[in-house]
Design an enzyme around this catalytic site. Structure first.
Site, PDB file in Angstrom:
ATOM      1  N   ASP A   1      69.152 -25.811  20.275  1.00  0.00           N
ATOM      2  CA  ASP A   1      68.710 -24.434  20.745  1.00  0.00           C
ATOM      3  C   ASP A   1      67.331 -24.455  19.861  1.00  0.00           C
ATOM      4  O   ASP A   1      66.250 -23.074  19.575  1.00  0.00           O
ATOM      5  CB  ASP A   1      69.415 -23.141  19.299  1.00  0.00           C
ATOM      6  CG  ASP A   1      68.871 -22.176  19.731  1.00  0.00           C
ATOM      7  OD1 ASP A   1      67.987 -21.548  21.075  1.00  0.00           O
ATOM      8  OD2 ASP A   1      69.896 -21.005  18.964  1.00  0.00           O
TER       9      ASP A   1
ATOM     10  N   VAL B   1      62.404 -20.765  30.909  1.00  0.00           N
ATOM     11  CA  VAL B   1      61.811 -21.790  30.642  1.00  0.00           C
ATOM     12  C   VAL B   1      62.631 -22.228  29.270  1.00  0.00           C
ATOM     13  O   VAL B   1      62.939 -23.775  29.504  1.00  0.00           O
ATOM     14  CB  VAL B   1      60.240 -21.538  30.449  1.00  0.00           C
ATOM     15  CG1 VAL B   1      59.686 -23.705  29.985  1.00  0.00           C
ATOM     16  CG2 VAL B   1      59.828 -21.177  32.074  1.00  0.00           C
ATOM     17  N   HIS B   2      62.908 -21.183  28.560  1.00  0.00           N
ATOM     18  CA  HIS B   2      63.814 -22.014  27.105  1.00  0.00           C
ATOM     19  C   HIS B   2      64.950 -22.039  27.299  1.00  0.00           C
ATOM     20  O   HIS B   2      64.921 -23.316  26.697  1.00  0.00           O
ATOM     21  CB  HIS B   2      63.602 -20.599  25.938  1.00  0.00           C
ATOM     22  CG  HIS B   2      64.577 -21.021  25.071  1.00  0.00           C
ATOM     23  ND1 HIS B   2      64.315 -22.131  24.028  1.00  0.00           N
ATOM     24  CD2 HIS B   2      65.214 -20.521  24.548  1.00  0.00           C
ATOM     25  CE1 HIS B   2      65.492 -21.829  23.006  1.00  0.00           C
ATOM     26  NE2 HIS B   2      66.097 -21.287  23.304  1.00  0.00           N
TER      27      HIS B   2
ATOM     28  N   HIS C   1      61.689 -16.591  24.163  1.00  0.00           N
ATOM     29  CA  HIS C   1      63.461 -16.606  24.796  1.00  0.00           C
ATOM     30  C   HIS C   1      63.016 -15.917  26.741  1.00  0.00           C
ATOM     31  O   HIS C   1      63.660 -14.680  27.030  1.00  0.00           O
ATOM     32  CB  HIS C   1      64.207 -15.346  24.274  1.00  0.00           C
ATOM     33  CG  HIS C   1      64.271 -15.910  23.255  1.00  0.00           C
ATOM     34  ND1 HIS C   1      64.417 -14.531  21.883  1.00  0.00           N
ATOM     35  CD2 HIS C   1      65.492 -16.388  22.494  1.00  0.00           C
ATOM     36  CE1 HIS C   1      64.505 -15.824  20.632  1.00  0.00           C
ATOM     37  NE2 HIS C   1      65.114 -16.382  21.106  1.00  0.00           N
TER      38      HIS C   1
END
Length: 497
Positions: free
Chosen positions: A366, A219-220, A216
């Site tokens: 997500d 980059v995520h 988390h």
């Protein structure tokens, strides 16, 4: 004498004297930025250096140094500075509303103040992204992106390698990608967004992701934003979404995990974290991500030139999108989505239906990692498992009950991923394919099947390479010599809600 000569040259407008004064200003800028966490580099190789130098010191210093008001975690452990420990004593941004007596700060003159609700029905420009005359602004930084700029030419490809892009942008993938997409859609000019405020907002968003989190992190967030862009391009959405929908979708993707502490909601609840009490143990992290994003919007004044009612409406809709990413409410959203598809009553001309589709698109973005090509999907799987196991090690160290999937002794990457794909990812993306039966949807389902088979094959062959668990710095003392140690009953953690 030398100083007097420079002073005289400056008074006469000599370029050398002006250059000397400017060099002193730049040195001052470097020193002041170095005192702030997450300061922007002034190295000539940094892609943002030219842009920041162009802004100057007098415009943004007051805003930059007045931020970072924090409160400490109440988990009861020894306090530490933010960034020194990613899990236990995490500093979180508090949202401070503007004082009612505070005078509004005058902004730049806006030639046309408009209401979203009024112009959604009166202006053709806001009704369809496909009809806009794309005319992106020329951004100085884009001339210095090099290979990253070549990658941005294919930003709509599902094989987009966000890890490579992050390296090419010197760790600024979220800033570069988000700014590029907003510019490509013409949203900066259309909504008359101030370039300095927008840049400051995106930089602050990237800073408030914890880089020490294996999964988390910024980059995520960039990966989710890129996936969201792919979904916004799907035919059903591209011909129906308004510019306001697209702006909200991209901002929600970029901020959906803002200030994530690297631990899950059950951890915050059982450690009596103040956020769990604040949000009454309901969507704790998602509420915090939303409030943090709103705090940055108000701090930078990104929407301050819009009518107050429209700004609040944008904040509420942004929150509705981010709250939809709560994995504990997965079945609730999936059942509603399936019911709409069974009844064939989705009308994208309806604002509430469009918003619901944006929620489902963000949910897909997500958790889309298992639907990426194997080389990318495997990296994400290992990173999220590493984060799980780090939380489990913390729970063991402090004699807490280990959360589900966080015990490195009883779980493997393959087992976690196969279960996640089977019970969470596959049902969601199957319904998304029913809604948008396109080449992209079939590609995602194809990768999902291949990745699931790959993990099953690795598990069967016993060739899985698991992430090494974090060593426990405080191991329990060994039993005294000659004393038999009684076996301890093993606790089975309850299923996570």
């Amino acid at each position: 004498m030398h100083t007097q000569r420079n002073y005289d040259l400056q008074r006469r407008g000599d370029p050398m004297g002006i250059a000397l004064i400017w060099s002193l200003v730049v040195m001052l800028v470097r020193w002041m930025f170095s005192k702030r966490r997450g300061a922007i580099s002034y190295d000539s190789s940094d892609q943002t250096a030219l842009y920041i130098r162009m802004l100057g010191a007098c415009v943004i210093f007051k805003q930059l140094f007045s931020r970072d008001v924090r409160v400490r975690s109440q988990v009861g452990f020894e306090p530490e500075r933010r960034g020194s420990h990613p899990y236990l004593c995490v500093d979180f941004r508090t949202l401070h509303s503007r004082s009612e007596n505070a005078r509004p700060v005058p902004g730049r003159r806006v030639h046309r103040l408009f209401s979203f609700q009024r112009h959604l029905h009166s202006s053709r420009r806001l009704h369809s992204a496909t009809t806009w005359p794309y005319n992106p602004l020329h951004i100085l930084d884009e001339d210095y992106l090099g290979q990253a700029k070549c990658m941005l030419a294919k930003v709509g490809s599902w094989n987009f390698d966000i890890f490579l892009f992050d390296r090419l942008t010197n760790g600024n993938s979220l800033v570069t990608l988000t700014f590029h997409l907003l510019n490509q859609y013409g949203l900066i000019e259309l909504f008359q967004l101030d370039m300095v405020k927008l840049r400051q907002f995106i930089v602050m968003v990237q800073e408030d992701y914890h880089s020490q989190n294996p999964y988390h992190n910024a980059v995520h967030a960039a990966d989710v934003t890129q996936a969201m862009y792919c979904y916004l391009k799907e035919p059903k959405l591209a011909k129906s979404l308004t510019s306001c929908d697209i702006l909200l979708g991209l901002l929600a993707a970029a901020t959906h995990d803002l200030d994530h502490p690297g631990v899950n909601q059950p951890f915050l609840i059982k450690t009596n974290h103040y956020l769990a009490a604040l949000y009454r143990n309901t969507s704790v992290l998602e509420n915090h991500h939303w409030r943090s994003a709103v705090g940055l919007l108000r701090e930078t004044g990104l929407f301050s030139h819009l009518p107050a009612e429209d700004g609040l409406n944008m904040e509420r809709q942004l929150g509705s999108l981010i709250l939809a990413t709560d994995i504990s409410r997965q079945n609730e959203y999936l059942s509603k989505f399936r019911r709409h598809l069974d009844q064939d009553d989705l009308c994208l001309g309806n604002a509430s239906h469009r918003h619901f589709i944006l929620q489902m698109a963000l949910k897909c973005a997500d958790i889309c990692n298992p639907c990426r090509p194997w080389e990318l999907s495997k990296q994400w799987s290992e990173k999220v498992t590493e984060e799980f196991f780090q939380q489990g090690n913390i729970e063991k160290r402090h004699k807490l009950e280990v959360s589900l999937l966080c015990d490195s002794q009883s779980n493997t990457v393959g087992d976690i991923q196969i279960g996640f794909m089977t019970y969470v990812v596959e049902p969601l993306f199957s319904e998304w394919a029913r809604f948008s039966d396109t080449r992209l949807s079939q590609t995602m389902l194809g990768h999902l099947g291949l990745n699931k088979a790959s993990w099953s094959g690795l598990r069967a062959s016993g060739s899985l390479e698991e992430p090494e668990p974090e060593p426990d710095p405080d191991p329990p003392p060994p039993p005294a010599p000659g004393l038999a140690q009684e076996p301890q009953p093993q606790k089975i953690p309850p299923p996570e809600p």
